[in-house]
Design an enzyme around this catalytic site. Structure first.
Site, PDB file in Angstrom:
ATOM      1  N   HIS A  91       0.837  -1.199   0.000  1.00 59.21           N
ATOM      2  CA  HIS A  91       0.000   0.000   0.000  1.00 59.21           C
ATOM      3  C   HIS A  91       0.872   1.249   0.000  1.00 59.21           C
ATOM      4  O   HIS A  91       0.632   2.186  -0.773  1.00 59.21           O
ATOM      5  CB  HIS A  91      -0.910   0.005   1.228  1.00 59.21           C
ATOM      6  CG  HIS A  91      -1.684   1.278   1.400  1.00 59.21           C
ATOM      7  ND1 HIS A  91      -2.918   1.492   0.820  1.00 59.21           N
ATOM      8  CD2 HIS A  91      -1.406   2.421   2.093  1.00 59.21           C
ATOM      9  CE1 HIS A  91      -3.347   2.696   1.137  1.00 59.21           C
ATOM     10  NE2 HIS A  91      -2.447   3.281   1.914  1.00 59.21           N
ATOM     11  N   GLU A  92       1.900   1.270   0.849  1.00 53.72           N
ATOM     12  CA  GLU A  92       2.791   2.428   0.896  1.00 53.72           C
ATOM     13  C   GLU A  92       3.594   2.554  -0.399  1.00 53.72           C
ATOM     14  O   GLU A  92       3.844   3.665  -0.877  1.00 53.72           O
ATOM     15  CB  GLU A  92       3.730   2.324   2.095  1.00 53.72           C
ATOM     16  CG  GLU A  92       3.019   2.288   3.442  1.00 53.72           C
ATOM     17  CD  GLU A  92       2.056   3.449   3.640  1.00 53.72           C
ATOM     18  OE1 GLU A  92       2.271   4.528   3.057  1.00 53.72           O
ATOM     19  OE2 GLU A  92       1.053   3.274   4.377  1.00 53.72           O
TER      20      GLU A  92
ATOM     21  N   HIS B  70       1.645   4.392  -2.900  1.00 54.36           N
ATOM     22  CA  HIS B  70       1.756   5.853  -2.806  1.00 54.36           C
ATOM     23  C   HIS B  70       2.989   6.353  -3.551  1.00 54.36           C
ATOM     24  O   HIS B  70       2.962   7.413  -4.191  1.00 54.36           O
ATOM     25  CB  HIS B  70       1.839   6.281  -1.340  1.00 54.36           C
ATOM     26  CG  HIS B  70       0.523   6.240  -0.618  1.00 54.36           C
ATOM     27  ND1 HIS B  70      -0.618   6.827  -1.122  1.00 54.36           N
ATOM     28  CD2 HIS B  70       0.170   5.694   0.573  1.00 54.36           C
ATOM     29  CE1 HIS B  70      -1.621   6.649  -0.269  1.00 54.36           C
ATOM     30  NE2 HIS B  70      -1.166   5.950   0.761  1.00 54.36           N
TER      31      HIS B  70
ATOM     32  N   HIS C   5       3.100   9.065  -6.628  1.00 60.06           N
ATOM     33  CA  HIS C   5       3.986  10.225  -6.661  1.00 60.06           C
ATOM     34  C   HIS C   5       4.819  10.248  -7.931  1.00 60.06           C
ATOM     35  O   HIS C   5       4.962  11.284  -8.585  1.00 60.06           O
ATOM     36  CB  HIS C   5       4.907  10.194  -5.436  1.00 60.06           C
ATOM     37  CG  HIS C   5       5.781  11.393  -5.306  1.00 60.06           C
ATOM     38  ND1 HIS C   5       7.068  11.317  -4.844  1.00 60.06           N
ATOM     39  CD2 HIS C   5       5.567  12.705  -5.585  1.00 60.06           C
ATOM     40  CE1 HIS C   5       7.603  12.521  -4.842  1.00 60.06           C
ATOM     41  NE2 HIS C   5       6.719  13.370  -5.283  1.00 60.06           N
TER      42      HIS C   5
END
Length: 240
Positions: free
Chosen positions: A102-103, A106, A110
């Protein structure tokens, strides 16, 4: 109706939101604790999974490092670093794979200039101001409306505070697609590349779904607070 009576009556708006928030937090902890005890068949750690997801998306300039705490995982866009908590970084659990990916999702957002993420980052400075001072300014304004000589000024100040706090609501609203998309990216890679299979995948999905609900609860809390302040301001104006 007096100011204090109105203040406490509108407080009932917060009760169901508070209960919902507690339920969401409990569900996250329960899901994470349950699936943090189930190891994945591939033997991957959270750090391994995050690294592989980045590689599959052609991202080579993002670091992955451990941090202290429990469920403190996050992606720092300023340093391009995925920070994974102690229970995720070196863990081979199903929960760790889900959270780490999940991270990493991100980080992919980006790198690809995902519009909702850029919008959320753009409003962070004013959101911090609204979160710190919006409610305070609004309450000061509401109090001043009870003073005949400062009533008009009080209304203006109250609405300034309300506008500042509305950025908190906007931030929470924009956060939803950002978080949902990160989980979608994570689960898609986990499934298509065999990071987790069958019941393992379902377990990771449950963890991320529970986590997503906490952002819904945060939005509900912000909206309820904004509505409460608006009702109090309206009640103050009606007393004039």
């Amino acid at each position: 109706m007096g100011y204090y009576t109105l203040y406490y009556m509108t407080g009932f708006i917060m009760i169901p939101v508070f209960i919902f928030s507690l339920i969401c937090q409990a569900r996250v902890k329960s899901s994470f604790n349950k699936f943090s005890k189930v190891m994945n068949r591939q033997g991957m750690t959270g750090a391994d999974a995050a690294w592989r997801l980045l590689q599959l998306n052609g991202i080579t300039d993002v670091q992955i490092r451990p941090i202290s705490g429990n469920l403190t995982d996050h992606y720092d866009p300023t340093s391009k670093t995925i920070c994974l908590s102690e229970g995720v970084y070196a863990s081979r659990s199903i929960a760790a794979i889900g959270v780490a990916c999940h991270e990493a999702g991100h980080a992919c957002q980006h790198a690809q200039g995902y519009a909702p993420l850029r919008l959320r980052n753009a409003v962070i400075p004013v959101t911090r101001i609204g979160s710190s001072f919006g409610v305070i300014i609004c309450i000061v304004g509401i109090y001043l409306t009870s003073l005949a000589s400062l009533a008009n000024v009080g209304v203006t100040i109250a609405y300034i505070g309300l506008i500042l706090y509305s950025f908190v609501v906007f931030f929470q609203l924009v956060t939803l697609p950002v978080e949902f998309d990160a989980s979608r990216r994570a689960l898609a890679v986990i499934k298509s590349n065999g990071f987790l299979v069958d019941e393992e995948y379902k377990g990771a999905k449950k963890v991320l779904t529970a986590a997503a609900l906490t952002y819904v609860a945060a939005l509900a809390g912000a909206v309820a607070t904004l509505l409460r302040l608006l009702l109090i301001i309206g009640g103050g104006r009606n007393r004039r």
